[in-house]
Design a protein around this motif. Sequence first.
Motif, short mmCIF file in Angstrom:
data_model
loop_
_atom_site.label_atom_id
_atom_site.label_comp_id
_atom_site.label_asym_id
_atom_site.label_seq_id
_atom_site.Cartn_x
_atom_site.Cartn_y
_atom_site.Cartn_z
N GLY A 1 101.26 -35.71 -45.89
CA GLY A 1 102.04 -35.43 -44.70
C GLY A 1 102.32 -33.95 -44.58
N ALA A 2 102.74 -33.53 -43.41
CA ALA A 2 103.02 -32.12 -43.21
C ALA A 2 104.52 -31.89 -43.18
CB ALA A 2 102.39 -31.65 -41.91
N PHE A 3 104.93 -30.84 -43.78
CA PHE A 3 106.34 -30.48 -43.80
C PHE A 3 106.68 -29.75 -42.50
CE2 PHE A 3 109.82 -27.65 -45.24
CZ PHE A 3 110.71 -28.64 -45.65
N SER B 1 105.90 -13.02 -39.75
CA SER B 1 105.23 -12.77 -41.04
C SER B 1 106.17 -13.20 -42.15
CB SER B 1 104.88 -11.29 -41.20
OG SER B 1 106.07 -10.57 -41.41
N GLY B 2 105.75 -13.10 -43.34
CA GLY B 2 106.61 -13.42 -44.47
C GLY B 2 106.30 -14.77 -45.08
N PHE B 3 107.25 -15.23 -45.86
CA PHE B 3 107.05 -16.39 -46.70
C PHE B 3 106.74 -17.65 -45.89
CE2 PHE B 3 108.61 -19.78 -49.54
CZ PHE B 3 107.78 -19.51 -50.61
N GLU B 4 107.50 -17.87 -44.78
CA GLU B 4 107.35 -19.12 -44.03
C GLU B 4 105.98 -19.21 -43.38
OE1 GLU B 4 110.33 -19.57 -41.09
OE2 GLU B 4 109.96 -21.72 -40.84
N ARG B 5 105.55 -18.08 -42.81
CA ARG B 5 104.24 -18.02 -42.16
C ARG B 5 103.14 -18.36 -43.17
NH1 ARG B 5 101.96 -14.33 -38.01
NH2 ARG B 5 99.85 -13.77 -38.63
N ALA B 6 103.23 -17.77 -44.36
CA ALA B 6 102.23 -18.02 -45.39
C ALA B 6 102.24 -19.49 -45.81
CB ALA B 6 102.49 -17.13 -46.60
N ALA B 7 103.46 -20.07 -45.88
CA ALA B 7 103.57 -21.47 -46.29
C ALA B 7 102.92 -22.38 -45.26
CB ALA B 7 105.04 -21.83 -46.47
N ILE B 8 103.15 -22.10 -43.99
CA ILE B 8 102.57 -22.94 -42.94
C ILE B 8 101.05 -22.87 -42.98
CG2 ILE B 8 102.35 -23.24 -40.44
CD1 ILE B 8 105.24 -22.20 -40.22
N LEU B 9 100.53 -21.64 -43.11
CA LEU B 9 99.07 -21.47 -43.15
C LEU B 9 98.47 -22.19 -44.35
CD1 LEU B 9 98.70 -17.73 -42.07
CD2 LEU B 9 97.83 -19.75 -40.87
N SER B 10 99.15 -22.08 -45.45
CA SER B 10 98.65 -22.72 -46.67
C SER B 10 98.64 -24.23 -46.51
CB SER B 10 99.54 -22.30 -47.85
OG SER B 10 99.47 -23.25 -48.87
N ALA C 1 98.43 -25.88 -43.65
CA ALA C 1 97.37 -26.23 -42.71
C ALA C 1 96.02 -26.26 -43.41
CB ALA C 1 97.35 -25.21 -41.56
N ARG C 2 95.81 -25.32 -44.31
CA ARG C 2 94.53 -25.27 -45.03
C ARG C 2 94.35 -26.52 -45.88
NH1 ARG C 2 94.98 -20.39 -47.04
NH2 ARG C 2 95.63 -20.95 -49.16
N HIS C 3 95.42 -26.93 -46.54
CA HIS C 3 95.35 -28.12 -47.37
C HIS C 3 95.03 -29.35 -46.53
CE1 HIS C 3 96.46 -26.99 -51.47
NE2 HIS C 3 97.01 -25.95 -50.87
N LEU C 4 95.71 -29.46 -45.36
CA LEU C 4 95.46 -30.61 -44.49
C LEU C 4 94.01 -30.60 -44.02
CD1 LEU C 4 98.69 -30.74 -42.32
CD2 LEU C 4 97.92 -32.41 -44.01
N ALA C 5 93.51 -29.43 -43.64
CA ALA C 5 92.15 -29.33 -43.14
C ALA C 5 91.14 -29.76 -44.18
CB ALA C 5 91.87 -27.89 -42.69
N LEU D 1 104.00 -27.43 -37.19
CA LEU D 1 103.02 -26.46 -36.73
C LEU D 1 101.73 -26.54 -37.55
CD1 LEU D 1 102.68 -24.33 -34.63
CD2 LEU D 1 103.65 -22.65 -36.20
N SER D 2 101.88 -26.85 -38.84
CA SER D 2 100.69 -26.88 -39.69
C SER D 2 99.77 -28.02 -39.27
CB SER D 2 101.08 -27.01 -41.15
OG SER D 2 101.82 -28.19 -41.34
N THR D 3 100.32 -29.13 -38.79
CA THR D 3 99.49 -30.23 -38.32
C THR D 3 98.68 -29.77 -37.12
OG1 THR D 3 101.57 -31.37 -38.65
CG2 THR D 3 99.65 -32.72 -38.16
N ALA D 4 99.29 -28.96 -36.29
CA ALA D 4 98.58 -28.48 -35.11
C ALA D 4 97.47 -27.51 -35.49
CB ALA D 4 99.58 -27.78 -34.16
N LEU D 5 97.70 -26.75 -36.54
CA LEU D 5 96.72 -25.73 -36.93
C LEU D 5 95.57 -26.32 -37.75
CD1 LEU D 5 98.89 -22.63 -37.87
CD2 LEU D 5 97.22 -22.82 -36.03
N ALA D 6 95.80 -27.50 -38.34
CA ALA D 6 94.80 -28.06 -39.25
C ALA D 6 93.42 -28.21 -38.60
CB ALA D 6 95.29 -29.39 -39.81
N PRO D 7 93.32 -28.78 -37.39
CA PRO D 7 91.98 -28.92 -36.80
C PRO D 7 91.29 -27.56 -36.62
CG PRO D 7 93.60 -30.17 -35.57
CD PRO D 7 94.37 -29.33 -36.52
#
Lengths: 458, 257
Positions: A107-109, A86-95, A97-101, A112-118
């Motif tokens: 590009g993804a930083f 949890s915390g800042f990093e988790r929120a950043a990744i989710l955010s 992924a949402r943008h990519l989706a 993991l976010s690339t994997a979550l995007a679909p």
Amino acid sequence: MSPLTLIFLIFALGMIGWFTARARAVRFRLASPGRFGSLPGHHAAYVALWTILPPLAFLLIWRFVSPALVTDAVLATPAASTLPPSGFERAAILSEARHLAHGRGTGAFHTLSTALAPAYAAAQSRYDVIAAAIALLLALGGGMLAFLRVAPALTARTRVERLVMGLLLAASLIAILTTLGIVASLLIESARFFAIVPIGDFLFGTHWSPQVIDPADPGAALGAVPLFWGTFFIGAVIAMLVAIPFGLMSAIYLTQYAHPATRRRVKPMLEILAGVPTIVYGYFAALTVAPAVRDLGATLGIASASSESALAAGLVMGIMIIPFVSSTADDSLAAVPAEMRDGSLALGATPSETIRRVLLPAALPGVAGGVLLAISRAIGETMIVVMAASGVASLTLNPFAPTTTVTKQIVDLLTGEAAFDSAKTLAAFALGLTLFVITLLFNVVALVIVKRYREAYE
Amino acid sequence: MTRDDTLPKMTARHVNVFYGANQAIADVSIDVRRDEVTAFIGPSGCGKSTFLRTLNRMNDTVAAARVEGEIRLDGADIYARDMDVVQLRARVGMVFQKPNPFPKSIYENVAYGPRIHGLAKGKADLDRIVEEALSRAGLWSEIKDRLGTSGTALSGGQQQRLCIARAIAVEPEVILMDEPCSALDPIATARIEELIHELRGRYAIVIVTHNMQQAARVSQKTAFFHLGRLIEYADTSDIFTNPREERTKDYITGRYG
């Protein structure tokens, strides 16, 4: 289905509801010759509103609920199991992924976010379809139910009236609810600030230098007293020394001496001044008044005379507030019954004696209320001090010395490159909250005074 | 100038008053005697209040008003260039239709005029003037224990007597009263009428009234105005028992107005 198409469809259904209901109402009016409580237009509006409003209300609520639903769905996928707890990093990744989706961001930083995007995209489109279906069902259902009730006995006219009232009520609540939201966000951010900095250090500390904050003791550099003093000095002292006499005198001239034709011309001109963008006053303060004040200080032999003096900002702010003071004083003076003035003149008092001894005392509460409102405007004023006041906080009585204000510091704190959750940035919210509370108090007191005064003469 | 007490206190000759393009008063000539109460009667809008306000130049406060003709106080033209309006209004006081005490204490209301004109020689003298004015206005015994309370807290009738006391405190020679009882109940009205009787002789009094019984009760002379003109001016007893003009008779018998 895009949101626009959906809304277009809902309104199209509303139109259909309108025309069918109208046709039905026209038919039963033709069938029987009696009097009807509602015209065809009322039945039509009744059905149309019942078609449009429920799905729109649903979509509005959905906008706030759906992100959480989508995120939950994403978190339930196997790919999400490798997320940091949890915390800042988790929120950043989710955010991310949402943008990519949504097709934003290239590009993804985080890999993991690339994997979550679909997964995000899939969940989002699934919920979009569900929402569209529910909205259309609500439109159809509401419209059908309303249409079935269209009958000669239906009091469509009063029902439409009630719906309209509800709409107007909702419209008037928006400003209030938004303000509450702003206050809530200020409170939350300020709470985070006060978790780092003790509230006592902030409110009573006399040293303000947010550029150099000691992480071990952040409160030592964040004492806001110099800012409060600067704000008070510029907005409530210097500005009012300009605004109260000139505003009052112009109000006295306009209400008591000016020919009606002059009054008709001058009063709107003064009111236009109140509409001049404050940034224009800011230029005037920074480019014209500030150098003049500095030169004046130098001529007077004041070595500390600065081009970012309290005097320059305060003078221009006072000029900006003149129309405000003048207009409230004008109202209060005009509200004193004409019989008071006649009574005094009939005793042989001159106009100026009448004003000084009868009219001003009678209008004083109203004038005082107006001045309090003016002060609360002055201390919340931003543009002039951003351009003309200093960034350096100092506790000084010298009007030629550089002085800063709360609003100026908020702007400076938020335009830096500090991390968003640092004490420096969060201090801006604590300052904003303090300013909000102070101006709110001023406004409440002013309105109570003005109201009580009005009651005295009505 | 030596004053001859047999001469009228105020004389008006051929007075016209205009509000912009409208003529409110046309060719009015009248004498106000120093030991009498003069009543102005007539239907609404007949110009009686307008004419009253020319007698202390209160029409000056209305930008659009213009006065022609000649009005004299003890022989001096009050519209002359060298006439001091402030002095004029100190000599010709006024009581208004609606009681208009200042939002100050009772004491301050009465002391206002003497202070402005510098009539008192110190605090004790001012106290005496205030007490005397309030006594003459018949208010002293009612309020002597609460001189510090606000004048606006009194009853309507008391407020009007306070306004009369306020006018008296300046030692005027003439008191103009513009329908002074129209906002009062019958008991308060009776008190004011009593007061007018008591004040007669000390001041020349001109009273505008809507109420013909009141004019008959309080005045010695009555002037009947109609449509901006002075129709008839005579002893009150004659006007009410034996009017010369048909219009006066119609009005006092209640045929119009």
